[in-house]
Design a protein around this motif. Sequence first.
Motif: not given
Length: 376
Positions: A367-371
């Motif tokens: 999630l953090v990478e995608a954001i």
Amino acid sequence: MTFSCPIWPPQWPEIGSKLQESILSGDWGRYKSAAHEELRGQIASLSQCSHVRLMGSGSAAIEMALRTVGIGAGDEVILSAFDFPGNIRAIEATGATPVLVDVRPESLQLDLEMVQDAKSDRIKAVIASHLYGTFAPVGPLREICDHYGWQLVEDACQCPGSVAHGRPAGSWGNLAALSFGGSKPLCAGNGGALLSNDRRMEAKWNATLDRPSDTQPLSGLQATVLLPQLSRLREMNRQRWQTAIELQTLSSELGDVRWLSELPGAAEGPQDAKGQSDPSDVCEIQCSITHYKVAWLAKDSFIRDRVVRRAGEMGIPVGPAFRSMDRCSPKRCRKPFALPESRKLSECGFVLDHSALLAEGENRRLLVEAIASLLN
């Protein structure tokens, strides 16, 4: 691998067990069930409010709060131009006139100076909403309201169980509202609660709502599904907080997007004179903010719209922030001031749903990478 958003409403075994128990006992079909009583008691403890009325929705609770303090035709109620749209409709439903004030620059909370400068003989109340993990300045607002003889209605629909400026959210207002809507951190599909520490308020809302049956009921089944969620609220808050702090950290390095949600104490928590953090204090901070959504402010609407569109393509629950009421017709409301900050939030703000914040482990990293890819 790609990010997989956690399911919400939760599908926990204990919710199913509670429902089965309610059905087998017949408690689900009673006007005043054991689940109702238990839920009222837990909410009273959570909010430190001695009087709790379960309601059909958070919006109904806001409207009933206004009616309980006597708001009606000819009166005025102050609220932020950047707020849940249902609040302005609740004011209008009473026959009163909304008075719109702006938020502080690049903030989510109403401007205290404007609140005082908007005063008139017709103002009877102020609605203060805790939004997207941030808290309204309810301490100073309560002082202002007490000084002018106004009533403070605290909208805590997004943040049950949060601590706002040292006290439970919902305990600052003359009355307050919670929501148990389908997307909320405490979810029953619909539902809400009305809170107060003034027994006179309880007497007034009971006189309106009891005819003699409850005209704005929360069902026994709804109360039943909320109880296991209350038991795990602090655990869920800590999971959301741990994801949010990673998102805040990556957002601090960006130039075109600004993080708006609050994370008091940050990752290290409060420190003593020697610079040491007490692990129990850190844990308490992480458990004491209920994030319904976290928010960012983009430099312009083009960036915001691009982020929202790409997030949808990636299966990440990102959407635009509330629509500002700055364009509301003068026939519907009074606008003593220009409202540029509220308009900016409406045009450039975007939010991530709390369900995504419940990601753990590898899924949280994804999630953090995608954001990060969305915001760069």
